[in-house]
Design a protein around this motif. Sequence first.
Motif, PDB file in Angstrom:
ATOM      1  N   LYS A 131     -21.818  15.970  20.461  1.00 37.92           N
ATOM      2  CA  LYS A 131     -20.986  15.067  19.667  1.00 37.92           C
ATOM      3  C   LYS A 131     -19.529  15.093  20.138  1.00 37.92           C
ATOM      4  O   LYS A 131     -18.873  14.059  20.274  1.00 37.92           O
ATOM      5  CB  LYS A 131     -21.060  15.464  18.182  1.00 37.92           C
ATOM      6  N   LEU A 132     -19.030  16.281  20.413  1.00 34.66           N
ATOM      7  CA  LEU A 132     -17.621  16.416  20.766  1.00 34.66           C
ATOM      8  C   LEU A 132     -17.322  15.912  22.176  1.00 34.66           C
ATOM      9  O   LEU A 132     -16.278  15.309  22.425  1.00 34.66           O
ATOM     10  CB  LEU A 132     -17.195  17.879  20.636  1.00 34.66           C
ATOM     11  N   LEU A 133     -18.243  16.149  23.127  1.00 34.32           N
ATOM     12  CA  LEU A 133     -17.991  15.766  24.511  1.00 34.32           C
ATOM     13  C   LEU A 133     -18.310  14.302  24.794  1.00 34.32           C
ATOM     14  O   LEU A 133     -17.606  13.650  25.570  1.00 34.32           O
ATOM     15  CB  LEU A 133     -18.802  16.659  25.454  1.00 34.32           C
ATOM     16  N   PHE A 134     -19.363  13.807  24.186  1.00 33.03           N
ATOM     17  CA  PHE A 134     -19.824  12.458  24.526  1.00 33.03           C
ATOM     18  C   PHE A 134     -19.676  11.457  23.386  1.00 33.03           C
ATOM     19  O   PHE A 134     -19.950  10.271  23.555  1.00 33.03           O
ATOM     20  CB  PHE A 134     -21.299  12.510  24.971  1.00 33.03           C
ATOM     21  N   GLY A 135     -19.286  11.942  22.219  1.00 34.96           N
ATOM     22  CA  GLY A 135     -19.133  11.044  21.088  1.00 34.96           C
ATOM     23  C   GLY A 135     -17.966  10.089  21.268  1.00 34.96           C
ATOM     24  O   GLY A 135     -17.015  10.354  22.012  1.00 34.96           O
ATOM     25  N   ARG A 136     -18.065   8.980  20.608  1.00 36.99           N
ATOM     26  CA  ARG A 136     -17.006   7.974  20.651  1.00 36.99           C
ATOM     27  C   ARG A 136     -16.540   7.691  19.232  1.00 36.99           C
ATOM     28  O   ARG A 136     -17.221   8.007  18.255  1.00 36.99           O
ATOM     29  CB  ARG A 136     -17.532   6.688  21.295  1.00 36.99           C
ATOM     30  N   ALA A 248      -2.897  24.106  17.441  1.00 41.54           N
ATOM     31  CA  ALA A 248      -3.716  22.916  17.220  1.00 41.54           C
ATOM     32  C   ALA A 248      -2.876  21.661  17.099  1.00 41.54           C
ATOM     33  O   ALA A 248      -3.285  20.580  17.520  1.00 41.54           O
ATOM     34  CB  ALA A 248      -4.578  23.092  15.965  1.00 41.54           C
ATOM     35  N   HIS A 249      -1.682  21.788  16.548  1.00 42.06           N
ATOM     36  CA  HIS A 249      -0.842  20.623  16.318  1.00 42.06           C
ATOM     37  C   HIS A 249      -0.065  20.217  17.563  1.00 42.06           C
ATOM     38  O   HIS A 249       0.687  19.254  17.542  1.00 42.06           O
ATOM     39  CB  HIS A 249       0.091  20.877  15.132  1.00 42.06           C
ATOM     40  N   GLY A 250      -0.294  20.935  18.669  1.00 42.01           N
ATOM     41  CA  GLY A 250       0.298  20.543  19.933  1.00 42.01           C
ATOM     42  C   GLY A 250      -0.672  19.798  20.824  1.00 42.01           C
ATOM     43  O   GLY A 250      -0.330  19.437  21.955  1.00 42.01           O
ATOM     44  N   PHE A 251      -1.898  19.572  20.336  1.00 38.39           N
ATOM     45  CA  PHE A 251      -2.924  18.891  21.116  1.00 38.39           C
ATOM     46  C   PHE A 251      -3.317  17.581  20.453  1.00 38.39           C
ATOM     47  O   PHE A 251      -3.207  17.412  19.242  1.00 38.39           O
ATOM     48  CB  PHE A 251      -4.173  19.772  21.255  1.00 38.39           C
ATOM     49  N   THR A 252      -3.821  16.671  21.270  1.00 36.46           N
ATOM     50  CA  THR A 252      -4.325  15.408  20.752  1.00 36.46           C
ATOM     51  C   THR A 252      -5.737  15.599  20.211  1.00 36.46           C
ATOM     52  O   THR A 252      -6.389  16.626  20.459  1.00 36.46           O
ATOM     53  CB  THR A 252      -4.356  14.338  21.852  1.00 36.46           C
ATOM     54  N   LYS A 253      -6.202  14.590  19.510  1.00 37.49           N
ATOM     55  CA  LYS A 253      -7.571  14.622  18.983  1.00 37.49           C
ATOM     56  C   LYS A 253      -8.584  14.855  20.093  1.00 37.49           C
ATOM     57  O   LYS A 253      -9.471  15.704  19.987  1.00 37.49           O
ATOM     58  CB  LYS A 253      -7.866  13.303  18.265  1.00 37.49           C
ATOM     59  N   ARG A 254      -8.453  14.118  21.207  1.00 36.39           N
ATOM     60  CA  ARG A 254      -9.433  14.212  22.287  1.00 36.39           C
ATOM     61  C   ARG A 254      -9.386  15.568  22.965  1.00 36.39           C
ATOM     62  O   ARG A 254     -10.420  16.127  23.346  1.00 36.39           O
ATOM     63  CB  ARG A 254      -9.196  13.100  23.320  1.00 36.39           C
ATOM     64  N   GLN A 255      -8.220  16.125  23.121  1.00 34.38           N
ATOM     65  CA  GLN A 255      -8.106  17.440  23.739  1.00 34.38           C
ATOM     66  C   GLN A 255      -8.792  18.515  22.897  1.00 34.38           C
ATOM     67  O   GLN A 255      -9.466  19.406  23.429  1.00 34.38           O
ATOM     68  CB  GLN A 255      -6.629  17.780  23.946  1.00 34.38           C
ATOM     69  N   LEU A 256      -8.631  18.432  21.593  1.00 33.41           N
ATOM     70  CA  LEU A 256      -9.305  19.378  20.713  1.00 33.41           C
ATOM     71  C   LEU A 256     -10.819  19.230  20.805  1.00 33.41           C
ATOM     72  O   LEU A 256     -11.561  20.225  20.854  1.00 33.41           O
ATOM     73  CB  LEU A 256      -8.844  19.170  19.271  1.00 33.41           C
ATOM     74  N   GLU A 257     -11.294  18.001  20.835  1.00 33.22           N
ATOM     75  CA  GLU A 257     -12.733  17.752  20.899  1.00 33.22           C
ATOM     76  C   GLU A 257     -13.331  18.284  22.197  1.00 33.22           C
ATOM     77  O   GLU A 257     -14.381  18.937  22.195  1.00 33.22           O
ATOM     78  CB  GLU A 257     -13.003  16.254  20.764  1.00 33.22           C
ATOM     79  N   VAL A 258     -12.689  17.992  23.322  1.00 35.98           N
ATOM     80  CA  VAL A 258     -13.222  18.420  24.614  1.00 35.98           C
ATOM     81  C   VAL A 258     -13.189  19.941  24.736  1.00 35.98           C
ATOM     82  O   VAL A 258     -14.150  20.568  25.199  1.00 35.98           O
ATOM     83  CB  VAL A 258     -12.435  17.764  25.770  1.00 35.98           C
TER      84      VAL A 258
END
Length: 278
Positions: A131-136, A248-258
Amino acid sequence: MLQALPWDYLAWLAVVLLAAGLATGVLAGLFGIGGGAIIVPVLYEVFGAVGVSDAERMHLSVGTALAIIVPTALRSYFAHKARTKVDDGVLRQWAIPIVLGAIAGAALAAISPDVVLKIAFVLFAALMSAKLLFGRDSWVLADHLPGTTAMRAYGFGIGAFAPLVGISGGGIATVVLTLYRVPIHTAIATSAGLGALIAVPGTLGYVVSGLPHLAELPPLSLGFVSLPGLVLVGGVATLAAPLGARLAHGFTKRQLEVGFGLYLLVIGLRFVAALIWR
């Protein structure tokens, strides 16, 4: 039979556990998890090194992880709450179902062989990382959270599954919330609050179920909870959790997910290997 270890090895073991505690705390705060996803694999290797049999090794790792999660998850939750809006309505809806689910999950773990816990961990890692790597962003179930019945069902399911894996349930809850378009930082902060609700009844279940196995467990074990592991890993992790929350607040949503997805993928593959080469 557990091995008698020399003092130099015990000192090295303490260093490893302290390092694991630091990594656990940072990851707990960074991803809103209680740290079980890293604690379980580390303790699994450590307990194997001291001669804990395969029949008790996974249970001891999971039980100790749940005990460690209690203070770590609480620190992570309050650190996130100070920086991000927490959805208290979700926490209120999930509180009772999650506790009931955790009790049921701990009871199931008590009567399950180690292979069941390993399979549960692999399933958790595979589904979460996919979900985190391939989810959209288009992968959503609805634009708003569902009604009370569905939310309670989610809560019970999360609570029941978490004790089998040795996690706080925060990672699963984060995925569930994002499927209903809850912003990732709000989802992480809210999910961090679930840790103690799951870990306390889960830990008690592992303590009770491990009491008949004390002869096969390492010294200073309280049922399927290792007190040295709890103190060394848990102590450092609790102190380090706020650091992860700030990161955590220094990263974007996508960076956290990946980042979270890659980590879970690697850990899942490790337990696949453990299932194959038993």
